[in-house]
Design a protein around this motif. Structure first.
Motif, PDB file in Angstrom:
ATOM      1  N   LYS A   7       4.073  -7.569  -6.505  1.00  0.00           N
ATOM      2  CA  LYS A   7       4.434  -7.459  -5.083  1.00  0.00           C
ATOM      3  C   LYS A   7       4.120  -8.774  -4.377  1.00  0.00           C
ATOM      4  CE  LYS A   7       4.038  -2.421  -4.540  1.00  0.00           C
ATOM      5  NZ  LYS A   7       3.749  -2.063  -5.937  1.00  0.00           N
TER       6      LYS A   7
ATOM      7  N   GLU B  46       2.703  -2.714   0.184  1.00  0.00           N
ATOM      8  CA  GLU B  46       1.256  -2.759   0.341  1.00  0.00           C
ATOM      9  C   GLU B  46       0.922  -3.579   1.574  1.00  0.00           C
ATOM     10  OE1 GLU B  46       0.142  -2.653  -4.455  1.00  0.00           O
ATOM     11  OE2 GLU B  46      -0.388  -4.412  -3.232  1.00  0.00           O
TER      12      GLU B  46
ATOM     13  N   HIS C 185       3.458  -6.675   1.461  1.00  0.00           N
ATOM     14  CA  HIS C 185       3.845  -7.137   0.123  1.00  0.00           C
ATOM     15  C   HIS C 185       4.858  -6.172  -0.470  1.00  0.00           C
ATOM     16  CE1 HIS C 185       0.413 -10.101  -0.549  1.00  0.00           C
ATOM     17  NE2 HIS C 185       0.157  -9.570   0.635  1.00  0.00           N
ATOM     18  N   TYR C 186       5.818  -6.768  -1.216  1.00  0.00           N
ATOM     19  CA  TYR C 186       6.897  -5.983  -1.820  1.00  0.00           C
ATOM     20  C   TYR C 186       7.411  -6.755  -3.032  1.00  0.00           C
ATOM     21  CZ  TYR C 186      11.367  -3.427  -2.112  1.00  0.00           C
ATOM     22  OH  TYR C 186      12.437  -2.666  -2.521  1.00  0.00           O
TER      23      TYR C 186
ATOM     24  N   ALA D  43      -5.852  -3.535  -1.267  1.00  0.00           N
ATOM     25  CA  ALA D  43      -4.620  -3.410  -0.487  1.00  0.00           C
ATOM     26  C   ALA D  43      -4.333  -1.952  -0.156  1.00  0.00           C
ATOM     27  CB  ALA D  43      -3.452  -4.010  -1.251  1.00  0.00           C
ATOM     28  N   ARG D  44      -3.897  -1.724   1.067  1.00  0.00           N
ATOM     29  CA  ARG D  44      -3.571  -0.365   1.492  1.00  0.00           C
ATOM     30  C   ARG D  44      -2.337   0.119   0.745  1.00  0.00           C
ATOM     31  NH1 ARG D  44      -6.197   2.159   5.469  1.00  0.00           N
ATOM     32  NH2 ARG D  44      -5.290   4.029   6.415  1.00  0.00           N
ATOM     33  N   TRP D  45      -2.387   1.316   0.226  1.00  0.00           N
ATOM     34  CA  TRP D  45      -1.349   2.019  -0.526  1.00  0.00           C
ATOM     35  C   TRP D  45      -1.248   1.577  -1.988  1.00  0.00           C
ATOM     36  CZ3 TRP D  45       2.252   0.157   3.845  1.00  0.00           C
ATOM     37  CH2 TRP D  45       1.948   0.836   5.037  1.00  0.00           C
ATOM     38  N   ARG D  46      -2.093   0.638  -2.440  1.00  0.00           N
ATOM     39  CA  ARG D  46      -1.998   0.194  -3.833  1.00  0.00           C
ATOM     40  C   ARG D  46      -2.307   1.337  -4.793  1.00  0.00           C
ATOM     41  NH1 ARG D  46      -3.910  -5.366  -6.606  1.00  0.00           N
ATOM     42  NH2 ARG D  46      -2.116  -5.972  -5.339  1.00  0.00           N
ATOM     43  N   ASN D  47      -3.358   2.103  -4.503  1.00  0.00           N
ATOM     44  CA  ASN D  47      -3.743   3.180  -5.417  1.00  0.00           C
ATOM     45  C   ASN D  47      -2.715   4.301  -5.473  1.00  0.00           C
ATOM     46  OD1 ASN D  47      -6.079   1.815  -6.032  1.00  0.00           O
ATOM     47  ND2 ASN D  47      -7.326   2.906  -4.506  1.00  0.00           N
ATOM     48  N   GLU D  48      -1.821   4.335  -4.477  1.00  0.00           N
ATOM     49  CA  GLU D  48      -0.795   5.385  -4.456  1.00  0.00           C
ATOM     50  C   GLU D  48       0.535   4.897  -5.012  1.00  0.00           C
ATOM     51  OE1 GLU D  48      -1.325   7.277  -0.309  1.00  0.00           O
ATOM     52  OE2 GLU D  48      -2.525   5.446  -0.408  1.00  0.00           O
TER      53      GLU D  48
ATOM     54  N   ARG E 194       3.829   4.541   7.329  1.00  0.00           N
ATOM     55  CA  ARG E 194       3.558   4.708   5.908  1.00  0.00           C
ATOM     56  C   ARG E 194       4.880   4.896   5.159  1.00  0.00           C
ATOM     57  NH1 ARG E 194      -0.640   6.899   2.712  1.00  0.00           N
ATOM     58  NH2 ARG E 194       0.093   8.054   0.888  1.00  0.00           N
TER      59      ARG E 194
END
Length: 506
Positions: free
Chosen positions: A145, A79, A136-137, A69-74, A195
């Motif tokens: 999320k 996401e 996702h939230y 998922a995009r932004w998961r690692n941050e 973002r």
């Protein structure tokens, strides 16, 4: 081809500088696109034949890997995940991320997906794009999320709030659903997603819409919660004249309900929505009449319009929230959200149009509702609308006085004479709940051309805890559509919304 719009921002370092990309940039693209001939999406050129040949179940077996998922690692509050092309979804969309300094494409990579039991060779596909995307939230619990909104197919999108389950869909635009040269389904072809910051509770996305006769720019501000709201700003450009533009269209499903039980289904009711609710306003913006139209699955296409000089709001609602009304532990229809459309700004005069279609089963959406402005824009001239979608369950927009809790159709212990119909409607609400059973409450009803009102009664339904209205009507014309309207009144004061229906044809 994906384009970067970083050059639109001369300097993204200072807080006071404009964002690198925004609504006006999408609007410029939509305006330019409207000046060119429409180019239909051609999946055959971009999509491998093996993907085009997938059936529904095979496509569902391709799943996004949550770890990608995009932004998961941050550890950002939102996401992004994506839907794979194939089967019914063969036209790709492109997605870009709006960062603090530039806009960057989100490329397709086969490593993002688990292909399940499908025997495919994705290594040679290249960047084929996505079928859609979802956000996702953590709306239900802080450590997980949940999927809160999804954009997939044409201009369709669905959202949920806390404790809800996907049901009806919204669309970016409806074109000539009724009348004109035939309906067309505009597509969101490109998305830009902002973002989020580490403490953001809202997600912003932009979209470019395209169809043979219309282009458009959209902005979505998504705020998940007990009620998830989506603020929509849209600007449309006509390539060619249209008969009707359907603003804020909602698409739902109704197969059976209290007013139309299914004789062969063990489930008492099967629907994502059980009625259309419309709130009118006076010309000076004061609260006006509230209307409730129970939904039906007709034998042929049924179209009804509700005129308004000024609109306060409308929506397809799921008022019945009891599991016992559905008895479906998998579909959980009692968890399907209602969606209320709140206009932002002045929409002017027009009408809410309700289209009800025959449907063989619950896999087909057969209910459409939208706003049609009285005047259509000229070709090439922009027209703007803004509105807020409320994806709600328990805390719903209801009339301030009283509302219909259930509508039943049919006879009691005695058969009805041929040509007669009986309705039994229960009302509840603040204006009714405190009234004693001895209160003088009357049912006020009217029948349109082609019908005759025979009886009307109102009384306290003590076991049910509501006020019950019974109406008996008779057709005087065998096939003419017959409109029926009714509400409860005490003295000179209306106690409820106006309940309205159309007698089913034989």
């Amino acid at each position: 081809m994906l384009l970067s719009f970083a050059a639109l921002a001369p300097n993204a370092h200072a807080q006071s500088t404009p964002p690198v990309f925004g609504f006006d940039d999408v609007s410029a693209l939509a305006r330019a696109l409207a000046g060119k001939p429409h180019e239909p999406a051609s999946p055959a050129k971009a999509l491998p034949a093996t993907l085009q040949a997938l059936n529904y179940d095979q496509t569902r077996d391709i799943r996004f890997r949550p770890a990608q998922a995009r932004w998961r690692n941050e550890a950002l509050p939102f996401e992004l995940m994506f839907f794979h092309l194939g089967g019914y979804h063969q036209a790709p969309v492109t997605v870009e991320e709006i960062g603090p300094r530039q806009v960057v494409p989100v490329p397709y990579r086969s490593q993002l997906f688990d292909f399940g039991r499908n025997r495919l060779q994705p290594q040679a596909w290249g960047d084929i794009g996505f079928a859609g995307w979802r956000a996702h939230y953590a709306v239900n619990r802080p450590d997980y999320k949940d999927e809160v909104i999804a954009f997939l197919g044409a201009s369709y999108f669905r959202a949920v709030g806390k404790g809800q389950q996907y049901g009806l869909s919204a669309r970016g635009l409806a074109v000539d659903t009724v009348g004109g040269r035939g309906e067309e389904f505009p597509r969101f072809t490109r998305f830009w997603v902002q973002r989020p910051g580490p403490r953001d509770t809202a997600l912003t996305a932009y979209a470019l819409l395209d169809s043979p006769r219309v282009t458009g720019a959209y902005r979505f501000d998504i705020r998940p919660g007990v009620t998830t709201t989506v603020d929509v700003r849209m600007r449309l450009f006509l390539r060619q004249p249209v008969a009707t533009l359907g603003i804020a269209p909602l698409t739902s499903m109704f197969v059976s309900g209290e007013n139309q039980p299914h004789p062969e289904d063990y489930r008492p009711e099967v629907h994502d929505s059980d009625g259309l609710q419309v709130a009118l306003a006076t010309p000076d913006g004061q609260p006006g009449e509230w209307l409730w139209r129970p939904l039906r699955r007709p034998n042929s296409v049924q179209v009804n319009a509700f005129q308004a000089t000024r609109l306060h709001g409308f929506g397809l609602m799921q008022r019945d929230r009891q599991f016992a009304s559905y008895e479906d532990p998998e579909a959980r229809y009692e968890r399907r959200p209602s969606v209320w459309v709140e206009p932002l700004g002045q929409w002017g005069p027009g009408r809410v149009e309700l289209v009800q279609l025959p449907a063989p089963d619950e896999t087909h959406d057969n209910i459409v509702a939208y706003w049609v402005p009285q005047a259509m824009p000229a070709v090439g001239q922009p027209v703007d609308f803004a509105y807020r979608l409320h994806w709600e369950a328990e805390k719903t927009h209801l009339p301030p006085a009283g509302w219909a809790r259930q509508t039943r159709l049919g006879r009691g212990w005695a058969p009805l004479p041929e040509g007669e119909t009986q309705y039994v409607v229960d009302f509840t609400g603040a204006a009714l709940d405190g009234l004693p059973a001895s209160a003088r409450v009357e049912a006020v009803a009217s029948v349109g051309a082609g019908g005759e009102l025979l009886e009307q009664h109102a009384f306290r339904n003590e076991p049910g805890g509501a006020w019950r209205m019974t109406l008996r009507v008779r057709r005087t014309h065998p096939t003419q559509p017959v409109e029926l309207r009714a509400f409860l009144r005490r003295g000179g004061d209306a106690l409820t919304e106006t309940w309205t229906t159309q007698l089913p044809t034989p």
